[in-house]
Design a protein around this motif. Structure first.
Motif, PDB file in Angstrom:
ATOM      1  N   GLN A 108      26.960  37.568  59.869  1.00  0.00           N
ATOM      2  CA  GLN A 108      27.128  36.133  59.616  1.00  0.00           C
ATOM      3  C   GLN A 108      27.743  35.903  58.240  1.00  0.00           C
ATOM      4  OE1 GLN A 108      22.858  34.904  60.802  1.00  0.00           O
ATOM      5  NE2 GLN A 108      24.092  33.153  61.454  1.00  0.00           N
ATOM      6  N   PRO A 109      28.289  34.695  58.007  1.00  0.00           N
ATOM      7  CA  PRO A 109      28.866  34.399  56.688  1.00  0.00           C
ATOM      8  C   PRO A 109      27.805  34.087  55.640  1.00  0.00           C
ATOM      9  CG  PRO A 109      29.083  32.493  58.132  1.00  0.00           C
ATOM     10  CD  PRO A 109      28.503  33.597  58.962  1.00  0.00           C
ATOM     11  N   VAL A 110      28.149  34.376  54.383  1.00  0.00           N
ATOM     12  CA  VAL A 110      27.311  34.022  53.233  1.00  0.00           C
ATOM     13  C   VAL A 110      28.217  33.357  52.197  1.00  0.00           C
ATOM     14  CG1 VAL A 110      25.692  35.917  53.643  1.00  0.00           C
ATOM     15  CG2 VAL A 110      27.621  36.275  52.097  1.00  0.00           C
ATOM     16  N   TRP A 111      27.599  32.709  51.216  1.00  0.00           N
ATOM     17  CA  TRP A 111      28.373  31.940  50.233  1.00  0.00           C
ATOM     18  C   TRP A 111      27.889  32.247  48.817  1.00  0.00           C
ATOM     19  CZ3 TRP A 111      26.641  30.290  54.900  1.00  0.00           C
ATOM     20  CH2 TRP A 111      27.594  29.803  55.795  1.00  0.00           C
ATOM     21  N   ARG A 112      28.841  32.413  47.900  1.00  0.00           N
ATOM     22  CA  ARG A 112      28.513  32.627  46.486  1.00  0.00           C
ATOM     23  C   ARG A 112      29.489  31.848  45.616  1.00  0.00           C
ATOM     24  NH1 ARG A 112      27.037  39.154  46.414  1.00  0.00           N
ATOM     25  NH2 ARG A 112      25.507  38.994  48.115  1.00  0.00           N
ATOM     26  N   ALA A 113      28.956  31.169  44.614  1.00  0.00           N
ATOM     27  CA  ALA A 113      29.791  30.371  43.709  1.00  0.00           C
ATOM     28  C   ALA A 113      30.401  31.277  42.644  1.00  0.00           C
ATOM     29  CB  ALA A 113      28.946  29.271  43.062  1.00  0.00           C
ATOM     30  N   ASP A 114      31.144  32.273  43.111  1.00  0.00           N
ATOM     31  CA  ASP A 114      31.724  33.292  42.249  1.00  0.00           C
ATOM     32  C   ASP A 114      33.146  32.909  41.878  1.00  0.00           C
ATOM     33  OD1 ASP A 114      31.778  35.616  40.830  1.00  0.00           O
ATOM     34  OD2 ASP A 114      31.250  36.918  42.523  1.00  0.00           O
ATOM     35  N   ARG A 115      33.722  33.624  40.919  1.00  0.00           N
ATOM     36  CA  ARG A 115      35.119  33.391  40.557  1.00  0.00           C
ATOM     37  C   ARG A 115      35.996  34.165  41.535  1.00  0.00           C
ATOM     38  NH1 ARG A 115      38.812  35.944  37.204  1.00  0.00           N
ATOM     39  NH2 ARG A 115      37.243  37.437  36.522  1.00  0.00           N
ATOM     40  N   PRO A 116      36.815  33.472  42.350  1.00  0.00           N
ATOM     41  CA  PRO A 116      37.605  34.163  43.370  1.00  0.00           C
ATOM     42  C   PRO A 116      38.609  35.129  42.742  1.00  0.00           C
ATOM     43  CG  PRO A 116      37.542  31.797  43.773  1.00  0.00           C
ATOM     44  CD  PRO A 116      36.994  32.010  42.399  1.00  0.00           C
TER      45      PRO A 116
ATOM     46  N   LYS B 183      40.851  39.211  44.019  1.00  0.00           N
ATOM     47  CA  LYS B 183      41.146  40.094  45.143  1.00  0.00           C
ATOM     48  C   LYS B 183      39.864  40.746  45.657  1.00  0.00           C
ATOM     49  CE  LYS B 183      43.766  44.129  46.629  1.00  0.00           C
ATOM     50  NZ  LYS B 183      44.610  45.284  46.252  1.00  0.00           N
ATOM     51  N   GLY B 184      39.606  40.561  46.932  1.00  0.00           N
ATOM     52  CA  GLY B 184      38.434  41.170  47.544  1.00  0.00           C
ATOM     53  C   GLY B 184      37.137  40.450  47.244  1.00  0.00           C
ATOM     54  N   ARG B 185      37.185  39.334  46.515  1.00  0.00           N
ATOM     55  CA  ARG B 185      35.970  38.582  46.180  1.00  0.00           C
ATOM     56  C   ARG B 185      36.194  37.119  46.557  1.00  0.00           C
ATOM     57  NH1 ARG B 185      31.701  39.789  42.816  1.00  0.00           N
ATOM     58  NH2 ARG B 185      32.810  41.581  41.990  1.00  0.00           N
ATOM     59  N   PHE B 186      35.403  36.633  47.493  1.00  0.00           N
ATOM     60  CA  PHE B 186      35.576  35.278  48.012  1.00  0.00           C
ATOM     61  C   PHE B 186      34.279  34.484  47.852  1.00  0.00           C
ATOM     62  CE2 PHE B 186      38.094  38.300  50.516  1.00  0.00           C
ATOM     63  CZ  PHE B 186      39.365  37.840  50.242  1.00  0.00           C
ATOM     64  N   ARG B 187      34.382  33.174  47.972  1.00  0.00           N
ATOM     65  CA  ARG B 187      33.184  32.334  47.896  1.00  0.00           C
ATOM     66  C   ARG B 187      32.510  32.203  49.257  1.00  0.00           C
ATOM     67  NH1 ARG B 187      35.194  27.563  43.675  1.00  0.00           N
ATOM     68  NH2 ARG B 187      34.833  28.802  41.797  1.00  0.00           N
ATOM     69  N   GLU B 188      33.283  32.387  50.301  1.00  0.00           N
ATOM     70  CA  GLU B 188      32.736  32.438  51.654  1.00  0.00           C
ATOM     71  C   GLU B 188      33.191  33.752  52.271  1.00  0.00           C
ATOM     72  OE1 GLU B 188      32.524  29.369  55.282  1.00  0.00           O
ATOM     73  OE2 GLU B 188      34.533  30.192  54.976  1.00  0.00           O
ATOM     74  N   PHE B 189      32.249  34.560  52.707  1.00  0.00           N
ATOM     75  CA  PHE B 189      32.622  35.848  53.290  1.00  0.00           C
ATOM     76  C   PHE B 189      31.517  36.312  54.239  1.00  0.00           C
ATOM     77  CE2 PHE B 189      30.421  36.525  49.300  1.00  0.00           C
ATOM     78  CZ  PHE B 189      29.556  37.579  49.527  1.00  0.00           C
ATOM     79  N   TYR B 190      31.863  37.285  55.062  1.00  0.00           N
ATOM     80  CA  TYR B 190      30.917  37.797  56.054  1.00  0.00           C
ATOM     81  C   TYR B 190      30.222  39.047  55.540  1.00  0.00           C
ATOM     82  CZ  TYR B 190      31.760  34.934  60.193  1.00  0.00           C
ATOM     83  OH  TYR B 190      31.800  33.905  61.092  1.00  0.00           O
ATOM     84  N   GLN B 191      28.939  39.155  55.861  1.00  0.00           N
ATOM     85  CA  GLN B 191      28.211  40.402  55.685  1.00  0.00           C
ATOM     86  C   GLN B 191      27.771  40.910  57.056  1.00  0.00           C
ATOM     87  OE1 GLN B 191      25.015  39.786  52.849  1.00  0.00           O
ATOM     88  NE2 GLN B 191      26.331  40.336  51.138  1.00  0.00           N
ATOM     89  N   CYS B 192      27.748  42.209  57.183  1.00  0.00           N
ATOM     90  CA  CYS B 192      27.305  42.859  58.415  1.00  0.00           C
ATOM     91  C   CYS B 192      26.174  43.802  58.020  1.00  0.00           C
ATOM     92  CB  CYS B 192      28.449  43.632  59.059  1.00  0.00           C
ATOM     93  SG  CYS B 192      29.969  42.664  59.247  1.00  0.00           S
ATOM     94  N   ASP B 193      24.938  43.390  58.248  1.00  0.00           N
ATOM     95  CA  ASP B 193      23.762  44.082  57.731  1.00  0.00           C
ATOM     96  C   ASP B 193      22.983  44.810  58.812  1.00  0.00           C
ATOM     97  OD1 ASP B 193      24.456  42.891  55.377  1.00  0.00           O
ATOM     98  OD2 ASP B 193      22.496  41.984  54.990  1.00  0.00           O
TER      99      ASP B 193
ATOM    100  N   PHE C   3      25.062  28.539  45.911  1.00  0.00           N
ATOM    101  CA  PHE C   3      25.615  27.220  46.206  1.00  0.00           C
ATOM    102  C   PHE C   3      24.477  26.297  46.629  1.00  0.00           C
ATOM    103  CE2 PHE C   3      30.079  28.759  46.819  1.00  0.00           C
ATOM    104  CZ  PHE C   3      30.701  27.749  46.114  1.00  0.00           C
ATOM    105  N   LYS C   4      24.199  25.289  45.818  1.00  0.00           N
ATOM    106  CA  LYS C   4      23.123  24.349  46.148  1.00  0.00           C
ATOM    107  C   LYS C   4      23.682  23.133  46.902  1.00  0.00           C
ATOM    108  CE  LYS C   4      21.256  25.922  41.872  1.00  0.00           C
ATOM    109  NZ  LYS C   4      22.567  26.541  41.588  1.00  0.00           N
ATOM    110  N   ILE C   5      22.870  22.579  47.777  1.00  0.00           N
ATOM    111  CA  ILE C   5      23.268  21.435  48.590  1.00  0.00           C
ATOM    112  C   ILE C   5      22.608  20.174  48.044  1.00  0.00           C
ATOM    113  CG2 ILE C   5      23.209  20.429  50.902  1.00  0.00           C
ATOM    114  CD1 ILE C   5      22.969  23.310  51.977  1.00  0.00           C
ATOM    115  N   LEU C   6      23.415  19.175  47.720  1.00  0.00           N
ATOM    116  CA  LEU C   6      22.886  17.923  47.193  1.00  0.00           C
ATOM    117  C   LEU C   6      22.066  17.218  48.269  1.00  0.00           C
ATOM    118  CD1 LEU C   6      23.194  16.246  44.520  1.00  0.00           C
ATOM    119  CD2 LEU C   6      24.958  14.951  45.723  1.00  0.00           C
TER     120      LEU C   6
END
Length: 455
Positions: A132-140, A142-152, A63-66
């Motif tokens: 923390q949350p991360v963001w991906r411009a993916d096709r939503p 089940k179980g796949r979101f554009r905003e979601f948390y990772q625990c690393d 996700f790019k920021i203008l």
């Protein structure tokens, strides 16, 4: 205008937030138990920090920021802007005048950037965890979101394969604590490089691993079709056909690879590393039903160089709920060489969905108000507030119904909100220094002394 959510995002109710905190608390406790320290990085990074680290497909999902200056452009700059947009459509990462920032795609690359910037102040091996949350411009889906948390959890500054063994232990303990039965699939990117060399497609390694990584989604026929589309010859594909018919014995499969990798240095190195990790894990009592050598596991991220992991729930169809691997060269792209690293990630959102589907959340995972005090107005209200203050000082949750409403309305409020007890502190109770309360779950009502109530 009717309000709506952006695709791939969600609101979380009080129950959902409490349950997510339950998962996070277990993971955080285990991270610290294993010696990891917390770190947080900004939600957005320089675009140059992120691009080129995730492969061609990953780069498309950033996700790019203008740039804010675009919004302030004057009338005479419109033509320049239109040309910039056209170039951005043709080459999405080429026009810095449009965008030079992006939301983080994962937590690993920002972590590598942090290490590169601060390596002089860090004590190695440096072990950090990040939630923390991360963001991906993916096709939503089940179980796949554009905003979601990772625990690393990551370790940098150590080449020891004992780190791989320890991270497997971290995975198994954490999922055991969550009561989620899982299988950890393991492989090694050196084995994949060895397979590419064995099949004569070293120059097509990325194409090979990207296609192979989709096996569980598109099956053998789909992978073969994609390999052909990526200009990998049928002869090479035939040499790799054994990949699709592995036995359940990991050590037997490794022995088969040793025979095929005679004279293949990188392939043999990968087999040696994986053999060490598996045998050490076995020695520590890991059940090989929970730890599987999956030769087709590729994980599409370009930065992995050694061991790779993927965790799948045994009793739910959810894809991977965790994954990671070794990335010995990642900080080098930021100008700092010779800092090996390895890390794993827990997919909070997918873990939540699995636990919800299987009914694994305990009652304490949902926070409930302990006491609602009925509002009778007048002096009774002030006395109720005084008692509520005493309960809160003891760490017990309590609130007063805000209006002197009909008692049925107050009952309904308590039941809908899931409050455990409704307290009646009326004129009689105040005079006798008693408290009457009804347990709404059991339907029992009793009167006790004020001292007994406060415990």
């Amino acid at each position: 205008m009717k309000p709506s959510l952006a695709k791939g995002t969600r609101d979380f109710t009080a129950q959902e937030v409490s349950r997510r905190k339950y998962i996070i608390n277990i993971l955080q406790n285990n991270f610290e138990l294993f010696g990891f320290q917390s770190l947080e990085t900004p939600s957005f990074e320089n675009l140059s920090t992120l691009t080129g680290k995730y492969g061609e497909e990953g780069d498309r999902l950033i996700f790019k920021i203008l740039n804010s200056s675009i919004n302030e452009a004057k009338e005479d700059k419109k033509t320049v802007m239109l040309n910039d947009f056209q170039r951005a459509l043709e080459k999405p990462f080429s026009s810095e005048s449009l965008t030079d920032k992006a939301l983080r795609y994962d937590l690993t690359v920002p972590f590598a950037r942090f290490v590169a910037m601060n390596h002089g102040q860090l004590t190695f091996p440096y072990k950090r965890y990040q939630i923390q949350p991360v963001w991906r411009a993916d096709r939503p889906q089940k179980g796949r979101f554009r905003e979601f948390y990772q625990c690393d959890a990551d370790v940098v500054g150590s080449e020891s394969l004992l780190q791989e063994v320890d991270l497997i232990q971290l995975y198994l303990k954490s999922f055991s604590d969550l009561k989620v039965s899982v299988t950890i699939h393991v492989n090694n990117r050196k084995i994949l490089s060895g397979l590419a060399e064995y099949a004569g497609i070293t120059d097509k390694l990325i194409d090979f691993t990207v296609a192979l990584d989709k096996l569980d989604k598109i099956g053998k026929e789909g992978v073969v079709k994609e390999l052909l589309e990526r200009e990998i010859s049928q002869k090479s594909i035939d040499k790799l056909d054994f990949l699709f018919s592995q036995s359940n014995d990991a050590l037997e499969n490794l022995l088969q690879l040793k025979e095929k990798f005679v004279g293949n240095e990188i392939g043999l190195k990968g087999v040696e590393e994986l053999e060490f990790v598996l045998t050490q894990s076995l020695s520590l009592g890991v059940d090989m039903q929970n730890l599987v050598f999956d030769i087709t596991l590729a994980r599409g991220l370009d930065y992995y160089t050694g061991a790779i992991f993927e965790v799948k729930a045994d009793e739910a169809q959810m894809g991977s709920i965790g994954g990671g691997g070794r990335y010995d060269n990642l900080t080098a792209v930021f100008g700092v060489k010779n800092i090996p690293g390895i890390g794993i990630s827990f997919g909070l959102d997918r873990i939540y969905l699995v636990m919800e589907e299987l009914g694994l959340f305990p009652e304490e995972a949902t926070s409930k108000m302990e006491y609602l005090f009925a509002n009778f107005g007048g002096e009774e209200t002030l006395e109720a507030l005084k008692l509520i203050m005493q309960l809160r000082e003891k760490g017990i949750s309590a609130e007063l119904y805000p209006e002197n409403a009909k008692i049925n309305k107050q009952f309904t409020y308590a039941e809908k909100k899931g409050i455990k007890n409704l307290v009646f502190l009326g004129e009689e109770e105040i005079k006798n220094r008693t408290v009457t309360f009804k347990n709404l779950e059991a339907g029992e009502q009793k009167t006790v002394s004020l001292e007994e109530f406060l415990g």
